[in-house]
Design an enzyme around this catalytic site. Structure first.
Site, PDB file in Angstrom:
ATOM      1  N   HIS A  97       8.179 -21.737  16.074  1.00 11.16           N
ATOM      2  CA  HIS A  97       8.752 -20.716  15.194  1.00 11.16           C
ATOM      3  C   HIS A  97       7.926 -19.430  15.322  1.00 11.16           C
ATOM      4  CE1 HIS A  97       9.749 -18.538  11.530  1.00 11.16           C
ATOM      5  NE2 HIS A  97      10.899 -19.193  11.575  1.00 11.16           N
ATOM      6  N   GLU A 169      15.329 -16.239  17.905  1.00 11.63           N
ATOM      7  CA  GLU A 169      14.914 -15.517  16.703  1.00 11.63           C
ATOM      8  C   GLU A 169      14.039 -14.336  17.104  1.00 11.63           C
ATOM      9  OE1 GLU A 169      15.123 -18.141  12.989  1.00 11.63           O
ATOM     10  OE2 GLU A 169      13.170 -18.481  13.877  1.00 11.63           O
TER      11      GLU A 169
END
Ligand code: PGA
Length: 250
Positions: A97, A169
């Site tokens: 992430h 992302e």
């Protein structure tokens, strides 16, 4: 929408155990309205994980971990392994992430080890990739994302039956309120899909978009042919704003 879609709720470090259980209980009570084309999962904090699993028992929600260590057990203070999450009911784990990469300086090498550790524990890694604002200004986003993907997936033994999920992302869109223009996210998703298919030909990849997704913009992403769902942070931590996203995807 009719196509199969993943809706992933990353609760990050936003909710206490009590708040997590309250939200999970509210989601369970609503779960009957989730249509068959959706795979919905919540990613609670480690502390709240087992309580949320209990609260969601019997609901059509899967569970994921926000991070995991690649070895099963041992002297690794502060870590929780993919194997341990598996025994607690996790189907998914976020790997790489942007907050792990950029706040905690996780390297591409560690990301690779975490992907392999998750697969070994039979937990599906959700591999997150994306460029920083600087890299975007330098028009290096394709190079950055391809490097992240190549490092995580080259020559990997990916089981044919295991989903291969990548979350695109862009770092500048995560947690900022500034979502990526949908045509740009669609372009990057197509590129990622094709690149990953080249690296792991035996599996059909699924690309999610993440970064300031809300109920009023989610459809713009889900319509794109190569986007198969969304990874949502802030807007997934409140019942009403999450419900807006689920309703928009039904
Ligand atoms: P955000 O986070 O929706 O709050 O931008 C997305 C993510 O971290 O996955």
């Amino acid at each position: 929408m009719n196509k199969p879609l993943y809706l992933f709720a990353n609760w990050k470090m936003y909710l206490t155990v009590e708040e997590s259980v309250a939200l999970a209980t509210a989601l369970k009570n609503e779960a009957a309205v989730i249509s068959d084309n959706l795979t919905v999962a919540v990613f609670p904090s480690t502390l709240a994980f087992t309580k949320v699993a209990e609260a969601l028992d019997g609901a059509s929600y899967a569970l994921g971990a926000q991070n995991s260590y690649w070895l099963d057990k041992g002297g690794y203070t502060g870590e929780v392994s993919a194997f341990m999450y598996k025994t607690a009911g996790a189907s998914y784990v976020l790997v790489g992430h942007s907050e792990r990469r950029h706040v905690f300086h996780e390297s591409n090498r560690e990301v690779r080890q975490k992907v392999e550790g998750a697969l070994a524990a039979d937990v599906t890694p959700v591999l997150c990739v994306g460029e920083t604002l600087r890299e975007r200004k330098d028009e290096a986003m394709e190079v950055v994302v391809e490097t992240q993907l190549r490092s995580a997936l080259t020559d990997i033994a990916w089981p044919e039956t295991k989903e291969l999920i990548i979350a695109y992302e862009p770092v500048w869109a995560v947690n900022t309120g500034e979502s990526c223009p949908p045509d740009e996210a669609a372009r990057m998703a197509a590129l990622i899909y094709k690149f990953v298919k080249g690296l792991v030909p035996q599996v059909t990849p699924c690309v999610l978009y993440g970064g300031s997704v809300r109920g009023d913009n989610v459809q713009n992403y889900l319509q794109a042919p190569y986007i198969g769902g969304v990874l949502v942070g802030g807007a997934s931590t409140k019942f009403e704003s999450w419900k807006d996203i689920v309703n928009a995807a039904q």
